[in-house]
Structure formats: structure tokens, C-alpha cells
Write a protein that holds these residues in place. Structure first.
Motif, PDB file in Angstrom:
ATOM      1  N   THR A   1      26.521  25.820  53.433  1.00 34.93           N
ATOM      2  CA  THR A   1      25.337  24.402  53.634  1.00 34.93           C
ATOM      3  C   THR A   1      24.029  24.921  52.672  1.00 34.93           C
ATOM      4  O   THR A   1      23.257  24.554  52.164  1.00 34.93           O
ATOM      5  CB  THR A   1      24.687  24.478  54.980  1.00 34.93           C
TER       6      THR A   1
ATOM      7  N   VAL B   1      25.154  23.504  49.830  1.00 33.02           N
ATOM      8  CA  VAL B   1      25.083  22.099  49.811  1.00 33.02           C
ATOM      9  C   VAL B   1      23.357  21.700  49.764  1.00 33.02           C
ATOM     10  O   VAL B   1      23.263  20.430  49.527  1.00 33.02           O
ATOM     11  CB  VAL B   1      25.447  21.618  51.373  1.00 33.02           C
ATOM     12  N   ARG B   2      22.129  22.166  50.868  1.00 34.15           N
ATOM     13  CA  ARG B   2      20.976  21.735  50.949  1.00 34.15           C
ATOM     14  C   ARG B   2      20.548  21.674  49.579  1.00 34.15           C
ATOM     15  O   ARG B   2      20.068  20.731  49.143  1.00 34.15           O
ATOM     16  CB  ARG B   2      20.395  22.899  51.359  1.00 34.15           C
TER      17      ARG B   2
ATOM     18  N   ALA C   1      24.531  21.281  60.201  1.00 36.90           N
ATOM     19  CA  ALA C   1      26.005  21.255  59.843  1.00 36.90           C
ATOM     20  C   ALA C   1      26.944  21.383  60.512  1.00 36.90           C
ATOM     21  O   ALA C   1      27.885  20.944  60.790  1.00 36.90           O
ATOM     22  CB  ALA C   1      25.709  21.618  58.206  1.00 36.90           C
TER      23      ALA C   1
ATOM     24  N   GLN D   1      21.358  17.032  57.660  1.00 43.26           N
ATOM     25  CA  GLN D   1      23.044  17.550  57.193  1.00 43.26           C
ATOM     26  C   GLN D   1      22.568  18.708  56.296  1.00 43.26           C
ATOM     27  O   GLN D   1      22.897  19.361  55.829  1.00 43.26           O
ATOM     28  CB  GLN D   1      23.252  16.282  56.254  1.00 43.26           C
ATOM     29  N   SER D   2      20.800  18.668  55.273  1.00 43.45           N
ATOM     30  CA  SER D   2      20.471  20.233  54.916  1.00 43.45           C
ATOM     31  C   SER D   2      20.507  21.218  55.509  1.00 43.45           C
ATOM     32  O   SER D   2      20.017  22.051  55.063  1.00 43.45           O
ATOM     33  CB  SER D   2      19.184  19.567  54.119  1.00 43.45           C
TER      34      SER D   2
END
Length: 290
Positions: A56, A60-61, A80, A74-75
Motif C-alpha cells: 500500500t 497504492v497510496r 488496507a 484505502q491509502s
């Protein structure tokens, strides 16, 4: 008390002693092995959660596009990892992962009583890197593995020092009462993995009972064989010689000689008995002649 009874009592004592020692050692070893297996599974889950957190952060972040007034949980690496583990729980409900925190931003991460005790243990001893133990749960006995959550990155404090410093979108989502006042190098919680022990313990018990039943069966067979050998090779010949000695003591010398073949103790006794019988016959013959 006959020879056979004495022999069987000694054999029974030895068996009970051996069965007790073997049962204690095997039971302890099997349950220790089951615990080690569960602990390895918990360790794999923990490493999987850490990998999800790292994924993450690294991939992702920075890719998530957030609006100015919107906060995407979700960040957050912890969110996550927890969400992905919750997906796993749909199929394996007895397995659990939680980032238990004393003062969490997300209320679902608040530590319950036993988790708070684990966090407190980490806070009291910063050198402890891991704690494991067992506890009763709704699904039975579970083993937990915990590692401390410590604030080592100063960037984390930008969201958790005060509500004024935190992103307005995060404050709007979670409020101003939770997840603030964190300090650098402070242990704020613990990553806790819970793994059920019921199945490994059942397997260990099944192996233990099978082993003990097999050991008992081997003893019963051995007991029968040894008793048969004792009867044929020792008890029966000695009983025959004892009866013959009783008859000789009453003057009956019409007794056939015993088989002297062999070099064991019974054969030596038969040889001595035959020699005694012949000597007795000669002595009686000499007396009759005089």
C-alpha cells in the motif's frame, strides 16, 4: 504366590510405568508440535499483513487520487491490511488480524481488554519484539501472535498530533476525539494475529490416542507370547519335576528320566534331578543288599 503370577505382576508394573512415561512424553511433544505449527501459521499471516502494508505504501497510496475535501482510508496501510484480512475471514472466520490501538483514528481498531494488556506489555518493555499466547475465543482455543506498532516515521505525526494539524477530510470522517496525541517512538498499539488451535489439537490428540492404543495392543500380544513361553519353557517342566520330587519323597522310584538336551537352566535342573534319582536308586540298592 506362583511364579507365573509374580512374573505377570512385574510385567504389568513395567508396562504401566512405561505406558505412563511414554504417554506423558508423547502427549507433551505432540501438543508442542501442534502449537509450533499454529505459531508458524500465525507468523505467515503476520508477514502477509506486513507485505500488504508495504504494498500500500509503495504502490497504492501515491496512485490514489483524492479530492480536496475527501479522505480515502484505502491509502492508510493499516486499513488496507485489515480489509484484505477481513476478506480472508469470510472463508476462515476463526482467523483474525487486527491492528489493536489504544487511541485509534478508526474506532474499529480500538483494543479490547486483552489486546490492551498486550499493548501495555510492549509499552513497558520496548525491547520486546513479539508476544504469543493462547486464549479462549468464540470458536474455541486460539493462539495469538502480537508485534508492537511503534511510531518511527515522523511523517505519521502530521495526521496524529492534533486535529488542527491533521487533514480536514480525515477529521471530517473520523472526528476530533480519536487518533491524536501520538508521539515519536511511542508504542501506540499492536499487530495481533489470531489462529484457531482446535484442529491441530484434535489432530495431535488423534495421533496420541492411536499411539497409545497401538502401544497397548503391542503389550497385550507381548503379554500373551511371554506367558505362553513361560508356561512351555519354565512353568510346565518345573511343575512336572516338582511332582516327580514329591513321588520320590514317598519312595516311588518308577519315574522316567527327564529330557536333558539343551544347555539352559531347566535342562541343567533336569540333568541334576536325573543324577539325584540315579544316586538315590543306588543308595537304596546298597541298603537292600546289606
Amino acid at each position: 504366590m506362583g511364579l507365573r503370577l509374580k512374573f505377570n505382576l512385574v510385567l504389568l508394573f513395567v508396562f504401566i510405568l512405561g505406558l505412563g512415561v511414554s504417554g506423558y512424553v508423547s502427549y507433551d511433544l505432540l501438543h508442542k508440535t501442534a502449537r509450533d505449527e499454529v505459531l508458524r501459521n500465525a507468523g505467515v499471516m503476520m508477514e502477509a499483513a506486513l507485505s500488504m502494508r508495504q504494498y500500500t505504501v509503495s504502490q497504492v497510496r501515491d496512485k490514489l487520487v483524492q479530492k480536496e475535501d475527501e479522505f480515502l482510508p484505502q491509502s492508510v496501510p493499516a486499513y488496507a491490511a485489515t480489509e484484505i484480512m477481513n476478506q480472508l475471514r469470510k472463508k476462515y472466520p476463526a482467523y483474525a488480524y487486527k491492528e489493536a490501538t489504544l487511541n485509534p483514528t478508526n474506532p474499529r481498531d480500538r483494543a479490547v481488554e486483552w489486546e490492551a494488556d498486550v499493548v501495555t506489555a510492549f509499552r513497558n518493555d520496548l525491547s520486546r519484539g513479539e508476544i504469543s499466547g493462547t486464549r479462549d475465543s468464540a470458536t474455541g482455543m486460539s493462539l495469538f501472535l502480537a508485534r508492537p506498532l511503534q511510531i518511527k516515521d515522523p511523517a505519521c505525526l502530521s495526521c496524529h498530533t492534533t486535529a488542527e494539524m491533521a487533514p480536514a477530510s480525515m477529521v471530517k470522517l473520523y472526528g476530533t476525539n480519536n487518533g491524536f496525541g501520538w508521539k515519536l517512538n511511542e508504542v501506540i498499539g499492536a499487530q495481533v494475529v489470531s489462529v484457531p488451535m482446535s484442529l491441530p489439537i484434535q489432530n495431535a490428540n488423534r495421533v496420541f490416542y492411536t499411539f497409545m492404543a497401538s502401544l497397548t495392543g503391542v503389550f497385550v500380544v507381548l503379554f500373551v507370547i511371554l506367558n505362553f513361553m513361560l508356561s512351555v519353557m519354565i512353568v510346565r517342566p518345573i511343575t512336572v519335576m516338582s511332582d516327580a520330587a514329591d513321588r520320590m519323597s514317598t519312595g516311588d522310584l518308577e519315574i522316567p528320566e527327564f529330557e536333558e538336551s539343551g544347555r539352559d537352566e531347566v535342562s541343567l535342573l533336569a540333568r541334576s534331578f536325573n543324577r539325584m534319582r540315579r544316586s538315590l536308586e543306588k543308595a537304596i540298592s546298597l541298603i537292600d543288599q546289606k
